[in-house]
Design a protein around this motif. Structure first.
Motif, PDB file in Angstrom:
ATOM      1  N   SER A 208      36.600  31.363  39.546  1.00  0.00           N
ATOM      2  CA  SER A 208      35.582  32.118  40.273  1.00  0.00           C
ATOM      3  C   SER A 208      36.042  32.506  41.678  1.00  0.00           C
ATOM      4  O   SER A 208      35.570  33.494  42.239  1.00  0.00           O
TER       5      SER A 208
ATOM      6  N   GLN B  63      37.174  36.152  42.365  1.00  0.00           N
ATOM      7  CA  GLN B  63      36.274  37.292  42.474  1.00  0.00           C
ATOM      8  C   GLN B  63      36.032  37.736  43.914  1.00  0.00           C
ATOM      9  O   GLN B  63      35.500  38.823  44.137  1.00  0.00           O
ATOM     10  N   HIS B  64      36.442  36.920  44.864  1.00  0.00           N
ATOM     11  CA  HIS B  64      36.374  37.383  46.253  1.00  0.00           C
ATOM     12  C   HIS B  64      37.333  38.548  46.487  1.00  0.00           C
ATOM     13  O   HIS B  64      37.208  39.279  47.474  1.00  0.00           O
TER      14      HIS B  64
ATOM     15  N   THR C 222      28.028  39.522  39.191  1.00  0.00           N
ATOM     16  CA  THR C 222      28.746  39.504  40.473  1.00  0.00           C
ATOM     17  C   THR C 222      28.106  40.540  41.380  1.00  0.00           C
ATOM     18  O   THR C 222      28.489  41.711  41.382  1.00  0.00           O
TER      19      THR C 222
ATOM     20  N   ASN D 116      31.360  38.047  45.818  1.00  0.00           N
ATOM     21  CA  ASN D 116      32.022  38.097  44.514  1.00  0.00           C
ATOM     22  C   ASN D 116      31.898  39.436  43.806  1.00  0.00           C
ATOM     23  O   ASN D 116      32.198  39.528  42.618  1.00  0.00           O
TER      24      ASN D 116
END
Length: 507
Positions: free
Chosen positions: A50, A53-54, A278, A283
């Motif tokens: 996860s 996703q930045h 998201t 994200n």
């Protein structure tokens, strides 16, 4: 179908029952009761994924990197926005303060990812349970951690190093001579356990192809990172992918960047994004907000307000062959049209024509570009289905962090670096990369390092690898649009003040 394991992980760990007060709260389940199946291990490993996703947000390692190459600039827009105390200007001219928030966000991408991987691996290590795919899940997280370390080593050189949250004291700073062999060994020790076939079940997860591609990146940059050319090793890593036959080039270049792009045969390692899962500034894939003028949103079918920031650098736009279709596939310039193909007007009687050729005089604190100056990013197809609505809603397009065309070009480069240009020019997929862009295949005599540099620049524009390429091809220190020539100290970034304050070993 996308496997949004990142979102699934968060839901599984924090979900509580709303109606049955006797139901067990998942966030309080002990590890002995939670880790009883392979599925639960996979869901927990999503914590490590996860952090990826930045990547798609406005302030990330990706957007940071494309701003300090010759691809993208952020001039002050017509409303005076995007100066922000000079943070974007600093990045562009390579005079980056250790207090720059963009630098901090790039650092956080790497080290938050490493920390998440360490946490997952420590948890797995504390659970006494075996099942057939346990080694595979652990190997995925270790190779993902190696990727994060490679990114950090690339940008900062000497970096804090830790592989377990159980370690006491502050992480010690380690140089590339230590981190490089660690990354190499970590991948080579774990690649045997990874999934070979890129099935839908493993979409967005580390597979053998992804591990080999990361190895190829490592070896391709070895001469700059550790002073030792490793072209043959880069060639071998690429051949593992090419010879395996699991990936191929998409017939249409744009298919790699369309809204529902998960079926592309080129994706080796994708970061899944979604208008449903998201949706925050932490994200979401927000490239449309970062680059589009606000008045283009409605005609494009976007019911959100864009920020009118990132622009293509004029010299980069001018570097394309006139016949190269990737220029139009990557950048928005010229006459603008709405989602139905109708030509737009900027104001009554004035065509909405974006000029990619901005003068350098528009760049700086007291300078502003006009509303129609500066090509915008159009590589990822914008949605016209009404889902981009309201606040910072992320796009449904997935981001291919590693794709097959990049592997083919790395393979060709490794051959050219070993004085095998004739062999490289004959690579069928290399020829196809050129012909699908409307260009003729290169001959051996045309396959110079300079031409190969530009081929990579145009094929992989704005995908995040160009900084490495510029350094490897000795272009990074040169002057380009509104950026002066720099010295070799510019190869490494300053460690953020926030990181130094948190760890005395980084002084």
């Amino acid at each position: 179908m996308k496997k949004l394991i990142y979102a699934v992980s968060a839901v599984c760990l924090i979900l509580t029952a709303c109606t049955n007060l006797d139901e067990e709260i998942f966030s309080k389940i002990s590890k002995e009761n939670f880790f009883t199946t392979e599925e639960q291990f996979v869901k927990y490993s999503a914590r490590a994924y996860s952090s990826l996703q930045h990547w798609g947000t406005e302030k990330s390692l990706w957007t940071f990197n494309i701003q300090h190459t010759n691809e993208v600039c952020v001039p002050v827009n017509p409303n005076g926005g995007w100066w922000d105390d000079g943070r974007y200007n600093e990045v562009h001219i390579h005079s980056i303060s250790s207090r720059n928030p963009l630098l901090e966000m790039a650092w956080d991408y790497c080290f938050n990812g490493i920390t998440a991987c360490n946490d997952v691996l420590d948890m797995f290590d504390s659970v006494d349970m075996d099942f057939p795919a346990k080694d595979r899940v652990i190997a995925e997280v270790k190779v993902l951690r190696a990727y994060y370390y490679m990114c950090a080593m690339d940008e900062w050189g000497n970096i804090p190093f830790s592989i377990s949250k159980k370690e006491t004291g502050y992480p010690e700073k380690k140089g590339r001579d230590f981190v490089f062999p660690f990354i190499e060994k970590e991948i080579k020790d774990n690649i045997q356990y990874l999934q070979e076939d890129p099935t839908p079940e493993y979409y967005g997860r580390i597979t053998k192809g992804a591990a080999d591609a990361i190895l190829a990146k490592l070896y391709l940059n070895a001469e700059k990172w550790i002073g030792r050319p490793m072209w043959a090793e880069a060639e071998a890593a690429c051949k593992e992918i090419i010879g395996g036959g699991k990936y191929s080039l998409a017939e249409n270049y744009k298919d790699n960047f369309k809204v529902d792009n998960e079926s592309s045969p080129e994706q080796i390692f994708a970061i899944p994004f979604s208008t449903v899962y998201t949706t925050s500034d932490h994200n979401a894939f927000l490239i449309y907000m970062s680059t589009l003028p606000a008045d283009l949103c409605a005609p494009f079918g976007i019911n959100a307000k864009a920020w009118d920031g990132l622009c293509g650098e004029p010299d980069f736009l001018a570097s394309y062959d006139p016949a190269d279709t990737r220029k139009k596939d990557t950048w928005l310039f010229g006459q603008m049209y709405d989602k139905d193909g109708k030509a737009l007007e900027f104001e009554p009687g004035v065509p909405y024509v974006i000029d990619p050729d901005m003068p350098e005089s528009v760049f700086g604190k007291d300078a502003r570009r006009t509303a129609l100056q500066g090509a915008r990013i159009g590589k990822w197809t914008y949605q016209t289905d009404g889902k981009l609505t309201g606040g910072q809603v992320g796009m449904d397009n997935d981001f291919f962090l590693l794709r097959y065309a990049d592997v083919v070009l790395m393979y060709v480069e490794a051959l050219v670096r070993q004085d095998r240009a004739a062999e490289a020019a004959a690579v069928t997929d290399f020829q196809k990369i050129r012909t699908r862009a409307g260009l003729s295949a290169m001959t051996a005599s045309e396959l110079t390092l300079d031409n190969l540099y530009w081929e990579r620049a145009h094929e992989l524009a704005i995908e995040g690898w160009h900084r490495q390429d510029m350094i490897r091809f000795d272009k990074y220190l040169e002057a380009w649009w509104a950026k002066p020539e720099k010295s070799e100290s510019d190869y490494l970034l300053p460690i953020p003040k926030t990181a130094v304050a948190a760890n005395p070993n980084l002084k």
